[in-house]
Design a protein around this motif. Structure first.
Motif, PDB file in Angstrom:
ATOM      1  N   ASP A   1       0.814  -1.220   0.000  1.00  0.00           N
ATOM      2  CA  ASP A   1       0.000   0.000   0.000  1.00  0.00           C
ATOM      3  C   ASP A   1       0.847   1.270   0.000  1.00  0.00           C
ATOM      4  OD1 ASP A   1       1.020  -0.137   2.541  1.00  0.00           O
ATOM      5  OD2 ASP A   1      -0.917  -0.356   3.551  1.00  0.00           O
ATOM      6  N   GLY A   2       2.166   1.098  -0.100  1.00  0.00           N
ATOM      7  CA  GLY A   2       3.045   2.260  -0.142  1.00  0.00           C
ATOM      8  C   GLY A   2       3.231   2.961   1.186  1.00  0.00           C
ATOM      9  N   LEU A   3       2.808   2.300   2.266  1.00  0.00           N
ATOM     10  CA  LEU A   3       2.926   2.902   3.596  1.00  0.00           C
ATOM     11  C   LEU A   3       4.076   2.264   4.375  1.00  0.00           C
ATOM     12  CD1 LEU A   3      -0.830   3.087   4.683  1.00  0.00           C
ATOM     13  CD2 LEU A   3       0.585   4.922   3.736  1.00  0.00           C
ATOM     14  N   LEU A   4       4.878   3.100   4.992  1.00  0.00           N
ATOM     15  CA  LEU A   4       5.973   2.623   5.821  1.00  0.00           C
ATOM     16  C   LEU A   4       5.792   3.137   7.255  1.00  0.00           C
ATOM     17  CD1 LEU A   4       9.103   3.215   3.537  1.00  0.00           C
ATOM     18  CD2 LEU A   4       7.698   1.165   3.756  1.00  0.00           C
ATOM     19  N   PRO A   5       6.136   2.310   8.255  1.00  0.00           N
ATOM     20  CA  PRO A   5       6.028   2.772   9.646  1.00  0.00           C
ATOM     21  C   PRO A   5       7.036   3.875   9.938  1.00  0.00           C
ATOM     22  CG  PRO A   5       7.094   0.626   9.545  1.00  0.00           C
ATOM     23  CD  PRO A   5       6.602   0.920   8.161  1.00  0.00           C
ATOM     24  N   ALA A   6       6.582   4.851  10.709  1.00  0.00           N
ATOM     25  CA  ALA A   6       7.447   5.965  11.113  1.00  0.00           C
ATOM     26  C   ALA A   6       7.411   6.072  12.640  1.00  0.00           C
ATOM     27  CB  ALA A   6       6.985   7.271  10.476  1.00  0.00           C
ATOM     28  N   VAL A   7       8.522   5.737  13.261  1.00  0.00           N
ATOM     29  CA  VAL A   7       8.635   5.819  14.715  1.00  0.00           C
ATOM     30  C   VAL A   7       9.037   7.254  15.074  1.00  0.00           C
ATOM     31  CG1 VAL A   7       9.830   4.958  16.760  1.00  0.00           C
ATOM     32  CG2 VAL A   7       9.345   3.410  14.846  1.00  0.00           C
ATOM     33  N   ILE A   8       8.269   7.871  15.970  1.00  0.00           N
ATOM     34  CA  ILE A   8       8.556   9.249  16.375  1.00  0.00           C
ATOM     35  C   ILE A   8       9.223   9.234  17.747  1.00  0.00           C
ATOM     36  CG2 ILE A   8       7.640  11.553  16.674  1.00  0.00           C
ATOM     37  CD1 ILE A   8       7.172  10.338  13.896  1.00  0.00           C
ATOM     38  N   GLN A   9      10.394   9.840  17.822  1.00  0.00           N
ATOM     39  CA  GLN A   9      11.187   9.876  19.046  1.00  0.00           C
ATOM     40  C   GLN A   9      11.449  11.328  19.435  1.00  0.00           C
ATOM     41  OE1 GLN A   9      15.338   8.746  18.598  1.00  0.00           O
ATOM     42  NE2 GLN A   9      15.334   7.704  20.570  1.00  0.00           N
ATOM     43  N   ASP A  10      11.341  11.628  20.720  1.00  0.00           N
ATOM     44  CA  ASP A  10      11.661  12.967  21.185  1.00  0.00           C
ATOM     45  C   ASP A  10      13.165  13.209  21.005  1.00  0.00           C
ATOM     46  OD1 ASP A  10      12.486  15.146  23.062  1.00  0.00           O
ATOM     47  OD2 ASP A  10      10.354  15.156  23.540  1.00  0.00           O
ATOM     48  N   ALA A  11      13.515  14.262  20.308  1.00  0.00           N
ATOM     49  CA  ALA A  11      14.912  14.534  19.995  1.00  0.00           C
ATOM     50  C   ALA A  11      15.737  14.853  21.233  1.00  0.00           C
ATOM     51  CB  ALA A  11      15.008  15.690  19.001  1.00  0.00           C
ATOM     52  N   GLU A  12      15.087  15.316  22.295  1.00  0.00           N
ATOM     53  CA  GLU A  12      15.832  15.699  23.496  1.00  0.00           C
ATOM     54  C   GLU A  12      15.854  14.606  24.558  1.00  0.00           C
ATOM     55  OE1 GLU A  12      14.604  19.419  25.079  1.00  0.00           O
ATOM     56  OE2 GLU A  12      15.449  20.572  23.415  1.00  0.00           O
ATOM     57  N   THR A  13      14.722  13.952  24.777  1.00  0.00           N
ATOM     58  CA  THR A  13      14.659  12.965  25.858  1.00  0.00           C
ATOM     59  C   THR A  13      14.947  11.545  25.384  1.00  0.00           C
ATOM     60  OG1 THR A  13      12.298  12.484  25.573  1.00  0.00           O
ATOM     61  CG2 THR A  13      12.884  14.360  26.968  1.00  0.00           C
ATOM     62  N   GLY A  14      14.800  11.292  24.083  1.00  0.00           N
ATOM     63  CA  GLY A  14      14.994   9.946  23.559  1.00  0.00           C
ATOM     64  C   GLY A  14      13.778   9.055  23.715  1.00  0.00           C
ATOM     65  N   LYS A  15      12.702   9.547  24.305  1.00  0.00           N
ATOM     66  CA  LYS A  15      11.488   8.764  24.496  1.00  0.00           C
ATOM     67  C   LYS A  15      10.790   8.518  23.154  1.00  0.00           C
ATOM     68  CE  LYS A  15      10.813   8.195  29.037  1.00  0.00           C
ATOM     69  NZ  LYS A  15      10.575   6.892  29.677  1.00  0.00           N
TER      70      LYS A  15
END
Length: 202
Positions: free
Chosen positions: A12-26
Motif C-alpha cells: 500500500d506504499g505505507l511505511l512505519p514511522a517511529v517518532i522519538q523525542d529529539a531531546e529525551t529519547g522517548k
C-alpha cells in the motif's frame, strides 16, 4: 539517507514511522507515511502521516496544535522504516498523555551525549575562539582547577536561596567535569558504568 527509502516495499506504499523525542529519547508514537506524507514532512519540517482510518494525509497537531517539529529523519538498513526525531509541542497522545505508550516524557540527559561530542570535537579540531579549546590548551591542571572552583561555588550557592544561581553553578560544574573527562580520554558512560556496578552491590 532519505534517498534510501523504499516505499515500494509495502503493497500500500505505507511505511512505519517511529517518532522519538529529539531531546529525551522517548518513543512518542508510531504512524505511517507514504511518499507524499514524507515529502510534505520534509517541506514543512512538521510531521505529516497518512491516516489509514481517514485515508488522507494527516499532519499531527492540525486539530490540537500539538505539532511535531522535525529535527532529524533516519532510515533503517532495509529502507522500509523511518525514525523521526522531533520536538513535540504539548502531549502527543489524543488521550492527553505525553506519549502513546502512556509514558511520562521527561529527562533531557541525552543532551549530555551531544555536549560530549562537541567537547570531543573541540579537542580534536581546536577552534581559535573556543573557550573549550582554551581549556584543553592549558592542560589538565587548569581544567582540574576549574572543576574545583566550580564545585566550591556550587557549595556556596547551595547555602543560599537563589535557585537560578544554583542551577547556573551546577551547569558550570557539569560542563567543566565533562571537559576533564574528555581530557582523561573518558566519557559519562565510563562513570555511569561505575555507578551501575555499585548499584548492583547495594
Amino acid at each position: 539517507m532519505n534517498s534510501d527509502i523504499n516505499f515500494d516495499k509495502s503493497p500500500d506504499g505505507l511505511l512505519p514511522a517511529v517518532i522519538q523525542d529529539a531531546e529525551t529519547g522517548k518513543v512518542l508514537m508510531l504512524g505511517y507515511m507514504n511518499r507524499e506524507a514524507h515529502e510534505k514532512t520534509l517541506a514543512e519540517n512538521i510531521v505529516t502521516f497518512f491516516s489509514r482510518s481517514k485515508q488522507r494525509l494527516w499532519t499531527k497537531g492540525e486539530t490540537s496544535g500539538n505539532f511535531l517539529h522535525v529535527r532529524e529523519i533516519l532510515v533503517d538498513c532495509d529502507g522500509d522504516t523511518l525514525l523521526i526525531k522531533a520536538a513535540p509541542v504539548g502531549p502527543v497522545c489524543h488521550t492527553g498523555a505525553d506519549t502513546c505508550f502512556q509514558e511520562v516524557n521527561q529527562g533531557k540527559g541525552q543532551f549530555l551525549n551531544y555536549l560530549q561530542s562537541i567537547i570531543q570535537d573541540r579537542k580534536v579540531n581546536p577552534a581559535e575562539e573556543s573557550y573549550t579549546t582554551t581549556l584543553f590548551n592549558r592542560g589538565v591542571n587548569k581544567i582540574a582547577q576549574k572543576v574545583g572552583e566550580e564545585a566550591v561555588e556550587l557549595v556556596i550557592e547551595a547555602k543560599d536561596n537563589n535557585d537560578d544561581l544554583f542551577r547556573g553553578e551546577a551547569a558550570d560544574l557539569l560542563f567543566h567535569f565533562l571537559v576533564l573527562l574528555e581530557h582523561k580520554n573518558m566519557n559519562l558512560d565510563d562513570i555511569v558504568g561505575v555507578l551501575q556496578r555499585r548499584h548492583i552491590k547495594q
